[in-house]
Enzyme design. Structure first.
Site, mmCIF file in Angstrom:
data_model
loop_
_atom_site.group_PDB
_atom_site.id
_atom_site.type_symbol
_atom_site.label_atom_id
_atom_site.label_comp_id
_atom_site.label_asym_id
_atom_site.label_seq_id
_atom_site.Cartn_x
_atom_site.Cartn_y
_atom_site.Cartn_z
ATOM 1 N N ASP A 169 21.277 -24.127 -45.258
ATOM 2 C CA ASP A 169 21.349 -22.672 -45.464
ATOM 3 C C ASP A 169 22.186 -22.344 -46.703
ATOM 4 O O ASP A 169 21.870 -21.433 -47.456
ATOM 5 C CB ASP A 169 21.948 -21.995 -44.223
ATOM 6 C CG ASP A 169 21.140 -22.303 -42.973
ATOM 7 O OD1 ASP A 169 19.904 -22.377 -43.075
ATOM 8 O OD2 ASP A 169 21.740 -22.499 -41.903
ATOM 9 N N HIS A 196 22.510 -21.517 -37.012
ATOM 10 C CA HIS A 196 21.386 -22.035 -37.797
ATOM 11 C C HIS A 196 20.067 -21.680 -37.128
ATOM 12 O O HIS A 196 19.301 -22.546 -36.721
ATOM 13 C CB HIS A 196 21.521 -23.543 -37.990
ATOM 14 C CG HIS A 196 20.363 -24.136 -38.741
ATOM 15 N ND1 HIS A 196 20.111 -23.847 -40.065
ATOM 16 C CD2 HIS A 196 19.373 -24.971 -38.352
ATOM 17 C CE1 HIS A 196 19.015 -24.478 -40.447
ATOM 18 N NE2 HIS A 196 18.541 -25.179 -39.428
HETATM 19 P P1 NAI Z 1 10.130 -35.956 -38.045
HETATM 20 O O1 NAI Z 1 9.247 -35.802 -36.864
HETATM 21 O O2 NAI Z 1 9.496 -36.227 -39.369
HETATM 22 O O3 NAI Z 1 11.179 -37.124 -37.783
HETATM 23 C C1 NAI Z 1 11.920 -37.205 -36.606
HETATM 24 C C2 NAI Z 1 12.180 -38.655 -36.315
HETATM 25 O O4 NAI Z 1 12.944 -38.722 -35.105
HETATM 26 C C3 NAI Z 1 10.893 -39.484 -36.112
HETATM 27 O O5 NAI Z 1 10.899 -40.618 -36.948
HETATM 28 C C4 NAI Z 1 10.959 -39.854 -34.648
HETATM 29 O O6 NAI Z 1 10.396 -41.115 -34.365
HETATM 30 C C5 NAI Z 1 12.467 -39.846 -34.413
HETATM 31 N N1 NAI Z 1 12.818 -39.795 -33.003
HETATM 32 C C6 NAI Z 1 12.176 -39.151 -31.998
HETATM 33 N N2 NAI Z 1 12.784 -39.410 -30.826
HETATM 34 C C7 NAI Z 1 13.839 -40.218 -31.111
HETATM 35 C C8 NAI Z 1 14.838 -40.824 -30.325
HETATM 36 N N3 NAI Z 1 14.890 -40.662 -29.001
HETATM 37 N N4 NAI Z 1 15.750 -41.602 -30.955
HETATM 38 C C9 NAI Z 1 15.710 -41.762 -32.285
HETATM 39 N N5 NAI Z 1 14.781 -41.213 -33.083
HETATM 40 C C10 NAI Z 1 13.860 -40.451 -32.495
HETATM 41 O O7 NAI Z 1 11.048 -34.637 -38.119
HETATM 42 P P2 NAI Z 1 11.961 -34.148 -39.348
HETATM 43 O O8 NAI Z 1 11.182 -33.232 -40.212
HETATM 44 O O9 NAI Z 1 12.643 -35.320 -39.932
HETATM 45 O O10 NAI Z 1 13.035 -33.229 -38.552
HETATM 46 C C11 NAI Z 1 13.972 -33.809 -37.676
HETATM 47 C C12 NAI Z 1 14.822 -32.746 -36.997
HETATM 48 O O11 NAI Z 1 15.626 -32.039 -37.954
HETATM 49 C C13 NAI Z 1 13.994 -31.669 -36.293
HETATM 50 O O12 NAI Z 1 14.594 -31.355 -35.069
HETATM 51 C C14 NAI Z 1 14.086 -30.483 -37.240
HETATM 52 O O13 NAI Z 1 13.894 -29.264 -36.596
HETATM 53 C C15 NAI Z 1 15.506 -30.638 -37.728
HETATM 54 N N6 NAI Z 1 15.807 -29.918 -38.964
HETATM 55 C C16 NAI Z 1 17.078 -29.420 -39.091
HETATM 56 C C17 NAI Z 1 17.445 -28.710 -40.207
HETATM 57 C C18 NAI Z 1 18.843 -28.196 -40.320
HETATM 58 O O14 NAI Z 1 19.099 -27.435 -41.249
HETATM 59 N N7 NAI Z 1 19.772 -28.573 -39.467
HETATM 60 C C19 NAI Z 1 16.493 -28.449 -41.295
HETATM 61 C C20 NAI Z 1 15.192 -29.049 -41.103
HETATM 62 C C21 NAI Z 1 14.879 -29.738 -39.957
#
Ligand code: NAI
Length: 300
Positions: A169, A196
């Site tokens: 942000d 957030h």
């Molecule tokens: P993605 O789906 O591309 O990657 C997530 C990864 O987590 C995958 O490789 C998956 O296999 C893994 N995963 C699932 N269950 C798991 C477990 N039990 N243990 C370990 N790994 C596991 O998703 P992306 O785009 O990387 O987003 C990840 C998270 O970050 C989402 O929750 C998203 O909403 C959040 N996010 C947070 C932001 C922030 O500003 N804090 C900004 C953008 C996204």
């Protein structure tokens, strides 16, 4: 062969010999996890980098490990390797879980990501209870309270060491404000407070990528900037100040001073104008509900 030039000289350095911190990324094979792993491998403050996911870590680890930087990279696949991934870590960054799809709110992710964050934090409490924890998984407003409840149950809770990552942000706000004012974004510093999600993000400048899915590359960039600030704090650098979602009010994103123990000081919001005060009231209302949702998930 690389290194066998006419000069016959190869510059060698003992593997893992550089001083630095041990960092684990949980969810390292994902859209955020992969570029985050790449950027952490380039960080000279990192000596050991553990990449954990439930899929694809061998390939990602092999790829990242070929980068000729100091950090030693190790991959861990699946729940049976979680404890090895976490043991001895100084900093754990959590981008594990499902991201938003068009039409979804961050809250829609709760049911899946709440359980994932719970399990990972139980591992942290057991294997590296003193680590600084950076929670990226959404909805951050609820996943950080979940992490806090897990640590409280385990008797390892230290509010100074648990931080929700709201840096994206700030990065976005800096970029948008710089664009409007015709400035270099590196010269802009917009504090973004509250939480957030939706109205909890103050000021409301986070409109990028609308409808096109969740941020990954800019999030990895934001996460690595934030993780680097945590590591500089751990090293003892003075004046490391960042916005983060921390355990105040009982949870709130605000400016904090990072140091050897994590959050050393939480700064007050400073003077707000009328618009910001109104926004703050709305933010607090929604935040209270999101926090309660996380707490209830663990206590039920
Ligand atoms: P993605 O789906 O591309 O990657 C997530 C990864 O987590 C995958 O490789 C998956 O296999 C893994 N995963 C699932 N269950 C798991 C477990 N039990 N243990 C370990 N790994 C596991 O998703 P992306 O785009 O990387 O987003 C990840 C998270 O970050 C989402 O929750 C998203 O909403 C959040 N996010 C947070 C932001 C922030 O500003 N804090 C900004 C953008 C996204």
């Amino acid at each position: 062969m690389e290194g066998s030039s006419g000069l016959g000289m190869v510059n060698c350095r003992a593997k893992g010999g550089s001083p630095g911190f041990k960092v684990a990324i949980l969810g390292a094979a994902g859209g955020i996890g992969q570029p985050l792993a790449l950027l952490m491998k380039m960080n000279p403050l990192v000596s050991v980098l553990h990449l954990y996911d439930v899929v694809n870590t061998p390939g990602v680890t092999s790829d990242i490990s070929h980068m000729d930087t100091g950090a030693v990279v190790r991959g861990f696949l699946g729940p049976q390797q979680l404890e090895n991934a976490l043991t001895g870590m100084d900093l754990v960054v959590i981008p594990a879980g499902v991201p938003r799809k068009p039409g979804m709110t961050r809250d829609d992710l709760f049911n899946i990501n709440a359980g994932i964050v719970k399990t990972l934090c139980e591992g942290i409490a057991k294997c590296c209870p003193k680590a600084i924890v950076n929670v990226i998984s959404n909805p951050v407003n609820s996943t950080v309270p979940i992490a806090a409840e897990v640590f409280k149950r385990a008797g390892t809770y230290d509010p100074k060491r648990l931080l929700g990552v709201t840096k994206l942000d700030v990065v976005r706000a800096n970029t948008f404000v710089a664009e409007v004012l015709g400035l270099d974004p590196r010269e802009v510093d917009v504090p973004v407070v509250g939480g957030h999600a939706g109205v909890t993000i103050l000021p409301l400048l986070s409109q990028a990528k609308a409808g096109a899915g969740s941020a990954t590359l800019s999030m990895a960039y934001a996460a690595v900037k934030f993780a680097d600030a945590c590591l500089r704090g751990l090293r003892g650098d003075a004046g490391v100040v960042e916005c983060a979602y921390v355990t105040e009010l009982p949870f709130f994103a605000t400016k904090v001073l990072l140091g050897r123990n994590g959050v050393e000081e939480i700064y007050s919001l400073g003077p707000l104008n009328e618009y910001e005060r109104a926004g703050l009231n709305k933010a607090k209302e929604e935040l209270a509900a999101s926090i309660q949702k996380g707490v209830t998930f663990i206590r039920k």
